[in-house]
Design an enzyme around this catalytic site. Structure first.
Site, PDB file in Angstrom:
ATOM      1  N   ARG A 108     -27.451  25.335  42.819  1.00 48.87           N
ATOM      2  CA  ARG A 108     -26.538  24.577  43.381  1.00 48.87           C
ATOM      3  C   ARG A 108     -26.740  23.302  43.681  1.00 48.87           C
ATOM      4  O   ARG A 108     -27.691  22.969  44.225  1.00 48.87           O
ATOM      5  CB  ARG A 108     -26.058  25.420  44.591  1.00 48.87           C
ATOM      6  CG  ARG A 108     -24.975  24.779  45.340  1.00 48.87           C
ATOM      7  CD  ARG A 108     -24.187  25.884  46.412  1.00 48.87           C
ATOM      8  NE  ARG A 108     -23.397  26.671  46.000  1.00 48.87           N
ATOM      9  CZ  ARG A 108     -22.368  27.005  46.760  1.00 48.87           C
ATOM     10  NH1 ARG A 108     -22.512  26.987  48.058  1.00 48.87           N
ATOM     11  NH2 ARG A 108     -21.700  28.161  45.979  1.00 48.87           N
ATOM     12  N   HIS A 135     -17.542  25.008  39.121  1.00 46.26           N
ATOM     13  CA  HIS A 135     -18.046  26.174  39.801  1.00 46.26           C
ATOM     14  C   HIS A 135     -17.660  27.469  38.684  1.00 46.26           C
ATOM     15  O   HIS A 135     -16.902  28.328  39.111  1.00 46.26           O
ATOM     16  CB  HIS A 135     -17.354  26.241  40.967  1.00 46.26           C
ATOM     17  CG  HIS A 135     -18.143  26.997  41.962  1.00 46.26           C
ATOM     18  ND1 HIS A 135     -19.126  27.850  41.836  1.00 46.26           N
ATOM     19  CD2 HIS A 135     -17.717  27.459  43.251  1.00 46.26           C
ATOM     20  CE1 HIS A 135     -19.465  28.701  42.692  1.00 46.26           C
ATOM     21  NE2 HIS A 135     -18.687  28.645  43.840  1.00 46.26           N
ATOM     22  N   GLN A 138     -17.738  31.113  40.018  1.00 51.55           N
ATOM     23  CA  GLN A 138     -16.415  31.375  40.902  1.00 51.55           C
ATOM     24  C   GLN A 138     -15.332  31.707  39.739  1.00 51.55           C
ATOM     25  O   GLN A 138     -14.586  32.853  40.446  1.00 51.55           O
ATOM     26  CB  GLN A 138     -16.297  30.166  41.676  1.00 51.55           C
ATOM     27  CG  GLN A 138     -15.122  30.131  42.619  1.00 51.55           C
ATOM     28  CD  GLN A 138     -15.326  31.460  43.813  1.00 51.55           C
ATOM     29  OE1 GLN A 138     -16.061  31.390  44.471  1.00 51.55           O
ATOM     30  NE2 GLN A 138     -14.494  32.358  43.792  1.00 51.55           N
ATOM     31  N   ASP A 230      -8.330  25.846  48.038  1.00 54.10           N
ATOM     32  CA  ASP A 230      -9.501  25.717  48.396  1.00 54.10           C
ATOM     33  C   ASP A 230      -9.680  24.682  49.360  1.00 54.10           C
ATOM     34  O   ASP A 230      -8.700  24.069  49.926  1.00 54.10           O
ATOM     35  CB  ASP A 230     -10.500  25.234  47.229  1.00 54.10           C
ATOM     36  CG  ASP A 230     -12.022  25.089  47.507  1.00 54.10           C
ATOM     37  OD1 ASP A 230     -12.461  25.734  48.552  1.00 54.10           O
ATOM     38  OD2 ASP A 230     -12.843  24.306  46.667  1.00 54.10           O
ATOM     39  N   CYS A 270     -11.501  30.611  47.224  1.00 51.79           N
ATOM     40  CA  CYS A 270     -12.773  30.953  46.902  1.00 51.79           C
ATOM     41  C   CYS A 270     -13.699  31.180  48.125  1.00 51.79           C
ATOM     42  O   CYS A 270     -14.568  31.780  47.967  1.00 51.79           O
ATOM     43  CB  CYS A 270     -13.318  29.736  45.788  1.00 51.79           C
ATOM     44  SG  CYS A 270     -13.204  28.310  46.839  1.00 51.79           S
ATOM     45  N   ARG A 298     -17.688  38.388  42.993  1.00 49.30           N
ATOM     46  CA  ARG A 298     -18.876  37.597  42.572  1.00 49.30           C
ATOM     47  C   ARG A 298     -20.112  38.382  42.289  1.00 49.30           C
ATOM     48  O   ARG A 298     -20.844  37.909  41.321  1.00 49.30           O
ATOM     49  CB  ARG A 298     -19.018  36.504  43.704  1.00 49.30           C
ATOM     50  CG  ARG A 298     -18.005  35.724  44.084  1.00 49.30           C
ATOM     51  CD  ARG A 298     -17.538  34.392  43.127  1.00 49.30           C
ATOM     52  NE  ARG A 298     -18.863  33.771  42.782  1.00 49.30           N
ATOM     53  CZ  ARG A 298     -19.395  32.742  43.607  1.00 49.30           C
ATOM     54  NH1 ARG A 298     -18.479  32.379  44.788  1.00 49.30           N
ATOM     55  NH2 ARG A 298     -20.363  32.033  43.368  1.00 49.30           N
TER      56      ARG A 298
HETATM   57  N1   CP Z   1     -17.271  30.615  47.037  1.00 51.59           N
HETATM   58  C1   CP Z   1     -18.450  30.196  47.198  1.00 51.59           C
HETATM   59  O1   CP Z   1     -19.061  29.681  46.246  1.00 51.59           O
HETATM   60  O2   CP Z   1     -19.006  30.307  48.394  1.00 51.59           O
HETATM   61  P1   CP Z   1     -20.266  29.704  49.068  1.00 51.59           P
HETATM   62  O3   CP Z   1     -20.226  28.388  49.288  1.00 51.59           O
HETATM   63  O4   CP Z   1     -20.478  30.648  50.584  1.00 51.59           O
HETATM   64  O5   CP Z   1     -21.592  30.325  48.020  1.00 51.59           O
HETATM   65  N1  NVA Z   2     -14.949  22.718  46.961  1.00 48.57           N
HETATM   66  C1  NVA Z   2     -15.840  23.720  47.697  1.00 48.57           C
HETATM   67  C2  NVA Z   2     -16.294  24.932  47.252  1.00 48.57           C
HETATM   68  C3  NVA Z   2     -16.867  25.903  48.122  1.00 48.57           C
HETATM   69  C4  NVA Z   2     -17.430  27.091  47.508  1.00 48.57           C
HETATM   70  C5  NVA Z   2     -17.233  22.803  47.709  1.00 48.57           C
HETATM   71  O1  NVA Z   2     -17.748  22.371  46.973  1.00 48.57           O
HETATM   72  O2  NVA Z   2     -17.587  22.565  49.118  1.00 48.57           O
END
Ligand code: CP
Ligand code: NVA
Length: 311
Positions: A108, A135, A138, A230, A270, A298
């Site tokens: 990430r 993502h 997701q 989101d 999400c 997930r």
């Molecule tokens: N939806 C998602 O990726 O959640 P987190 O940021 O908690 O991993």
């Molecule tokens: N768009 C959000 C998604 C989190 C899972 C972010 O990048 O923070």
């Protein structure tokens, strides 16, 4: 297990065909049924998976870690701040070294380019656990959830309402690949990248579906099967939060907006949600919401991803 997916990186859904995406989702369905029946096949027995996180996470971190454990693998959570990366070691050198130890790298990151650099220098597959651009894990879980609830994917209509962010980008590509029509409603200036919109439009055209980008939330949700939202300020945009909330208020998912969708529409998010901003409690906790099934999936989909790619 030997498939065309073995050894592949998962950086962006555009790199996967419709058939491959459906294969991953179907395998996720199977692993979910197996788990419900108390069967947990150890497809990654004795392997290790490195998980580099530059940003916070609840779902992704825990679901990958549990998925790896249940597949017989060992997952190492690596906070990027505790790695030599923070002291100047390059992404490329890190990738070379880690892939001497592990069967796969889940990462990430802020800049998507870091994933590209990891993948270019790792002998083991690299899996995108969220970047500023996309993502994909997701959206694979989301498509699994939608098919579970609606029995099909192709021909469905989805509206994404809010910020044209990483999740919106991957939804555009994922929906287009599986033949779902997608409408994105964002305030002016917050639309997804032109490059992604045009890529998704090309893919959708080949699959008989469509892509619409509008600044009108009501237009986007008319008669849709799925509504998705989101947060309005993603990780790294905290300083813009207040300003974004002011701009995006008309894009909140509330009962009034939901009324324009089909009667049996489902609502996805999400997560994490900023309740009272992009979604009301009434909708998030209401009968149309499937957000916690979505979060559960997930786990199953990432098991499928790791079992298919890393074996
Ligand atoms: N939806 C998602 O990726 O959640 P987190 O940021 O908690 O991993
Ligand atoms: N768009 C959000 C998604 C989190 C899972 C972010 O990048 O923070």
């Amino acid at each position: 297990m030997s498939t065309r997916l073995q050894g592949r990186d998962l950086l962006c859904l555009k790199d996967f065909s419709q058939e491959e995406i459906l294969q991953i989702i179907s395998f996720g369905d199977k692993l979910k049924l197996d788990a419900m029946a108390g069967k947990k096949e150890r497809y990654l027995e004795g392997k290790s998976v490195a998980m580099i996180f530059q940003k916070a996470s609840t779902r992704t971190r825990v679901s990958f870690e549990v998925a790896a454990f249940e597949l017989g693998a060992h997952a190492l959570y690596l906070n990027a701040n505790d790695m030599q990366l923070r002291r100047g070691e390059t992404i490329a050198d890190t990738a070379h070294v880690l892939s001497r130890y592990v069967a796969g790298i889940v990462a990430r990151v802020f800049a998507h380019q870091d994933l590209v650099d990891l993948a270019a220098n790792s002998a083991s597959p690299v899996i995108n656990a969220l970047s500023d651009l996309s993502h994909p894990c997701q959206i694979l879980g989301d498509l699994m959830t939608i098919r579970e609830k609606k029995a099909v994917l192709s021909g469905l209509r989805l509206a994404y309402v809010g910020d044209g962010n990483n999740v919106a980008n991957s939804l555009l590509l994922g929906c287009a690949r599986v033949g779902m029509s997608i409408a994105i409603a964002c305030p002016k200036g917050f639309e997804p990248k032109d490059e992604i919109i045009s890529m998704a439009t090309d893919i959708a055209t080949q699959n008989g579906s469509s892509v619409l980008v509008t600044n009108d939330p009501i237009v986007s949700v008319q008669d849709v099967d799925v509504i998705y939202t989101d947060v309005w300020a993603s990780m790294g945009q905290e300083a813009e939060h207040e300003e974004r909330v002011k701009i995006m208020r008309p894009f909140a998912i509330n009962a009034d907006l939901l009324a324009y969708a089909k009667k049996d529409a489902i609502v996805l998010h999400c997560l994490p949600a900023h309740r009272g901003e992009e979604i009301t409690d009434e909708v998030m906790d209401g009968p149309h919401s499937v957000v916690f099934d979505q979060a559960e999936n997930r786990l199953h989909i990432q098991k499928a991803v790791m079992a298919l790619l890393l074996c």
